[in-house]
Design a protein around this motif. Sequence first.
Motif, PDB file in Angstrom:
ATOM      1  N   ASP A   6       0.830  -1.207   0.000  1.00 33.38           N
ATOM      2  CA  ASP A   6       0.000   0.000   0.000  1.00 33.38           C
ATOM      3  C   ASP A   6       0.864   1.257   0.000  1.00 33.38           C
ATOM      4  OD1 ASP A   6      -2.275  -1.573   0.015  1.00 33.38           O
ATOM      5  OD2 ASP A   6      -2.573  -1.407   2.190  1.00 33.38           O
ATOM      6  N   GLU A  10       1.148   4.121  -2.915  1.00 33.45           N
ATOM      7  CA  GLU A  10       0.946   5.534  -2.593  1.00 33.45           C
ATOM      8  C   GLU A  10       2.168   6.363  -2.991  1.00 33.45           C
ATOM      9  OE1 GLU A  10      -2.137   8.017  -0.901  1.00 33.45           O
ATOM     10  OE2 GLU A  10      -1.977   6.107  -1.920  1.00 33.45           O
ATOM     11  N   TRP A  65      -0.906  20.357   6.324  1.00 40.87           N
ATOM     12  CA  TRP A  65      -0.745  19.021   6.903  1.00 40.87           C
ATOM     13  C   TRP A  65       0.224  19.040   8.078  1.00 40.87           C
ATOM     14  CZ3 TRP A  65      -0.189  15.323   2.073  1.00 40.87           C
ATOM     15  CH2 TRP A  65      -1.407  15.312   1.361  1.00 40.87           C
ATOM     16  N   TYR A  92      -0.126  12.547   7.043  1.00 43.52           N
ATOM     17  CA  TYR A  92      -0.765  11.791   5.971  1.00 43.52           C
ATOM     18  C   TYR A  92      -0.839  10.307   6.326  1.00 43.52           C
ATOM     19  CZ  TYR A  92      -2.078  10.311   1.294  1.00 43.52           C
ATOM     20  OH  TYR A  92      -2.750   9.764   0.233  1.00 43.52           O
ATOM     21  N   GLU A  95      -3.472   9.879   9.030  1.00 40.16           N
ATOM     22  CA  GLU A  95      -4.825  10.147   8.542  1.00 40.16           C
ATOM     23  C   GLU A  95      -5.301   9.109   7.523  1.00 40.16           C
ATOM     24  OE1 GLU A  95      -8.423  12.286   8.260  1.00 40.16           O
ATOM     25  OE2 GLU A  95      -6.804  12.404   9.727  1.00 40.16           O
ATOM     26  N   HIS A  96      -4.467   8.723   6.580  1.00 36.07           N
ATOM     27  CA  HIS A  96      -4.899   7.874   5.472  1.00 36.07           C
ATOM     28  C   HIS A  96      -4.601   6.391   5.667  1.00 36.07           C
ATOM     29  CE1 HIS A  96      -6.222  11.149   2.893  1.00 36.07           C
ATOM     30  NE2 HIS A  96      -5.247  11.837   3.458  1.00 36.07           N
ATOM     31  N   PHE A  97      -3.700   6.082   6.579  1.00 34.94           N
ATOM     32  CA  PHE A  97      -3.371   4.675   6.832  1.00 34.94           C
ATOM     33  C   PHE A  97      -3.652   4.277   8.276  1.00 34.94           C
ATOM     34  CE2 PHE A  97      -0.739   5.641   3.120  1.00 34.94           C
ATOM     35  CZ  PHE A  97      -1.013   4.553   2.314  1.00 34.94           C
TER      36      PHE A  97
END
Length: 192
Positions: A6, A10, A65, A92, A95-97
């Motif tokens: 992942d 990304e 961020w 990031y 927040e996203h993972f």
Amino acid sequence: MVCEQDLISEGQRMLSKSRWEHSLRTADYAVFMADHYGLPHETVRLAALAHDLAREKPADIIVKWALLDQNTLSEYHLAHPVLLHGFASAWYLREHFALTDDSLLNAVRYHTTGHPDLDASGLIVFAADYMEPGRTHLTDLTRKNLLILSLEELVLAILDAMKLHLVSKGLDLSPDSRELSHRLKKRYNHGL
């Protein structure tokens, strides 16, 4: 823990080819260094893959961020906004993972300057980012000679080299770098 694939997907999506290749070299070198120093390498590999995720975002996004990660930014960081991408990348990841591993997040957060509270994984990511083989400011012989040192001595040597470089440009080390240097020298002088 996040899946390595992942992060790779990304990184390929968010970064230019050359920046992503740097991240891959940093990850490979971080694993090499972790093995060299007898440390586990899963955290260092993931942190090194992700350390520059926000590096090529527009400046306003990086600042936004970074503020979400830190709540406030020091005067030094505001004066040197290029350093904010570590904070932005850590936010990031959180927040996203949904990453909450402090060791990994701090390694990403402080990979440019180091930080006095970094653990061994964070020190390795900091050093690997500086030493990866694509960096032309070091020769292979210099890399080899640095690896003779303990991890703490190696980081001190990097901080000293960074200070010399910055002073030649009329700049100074970040407060985090100075404090890390101070703490490592104190530990080293006490035989740790």
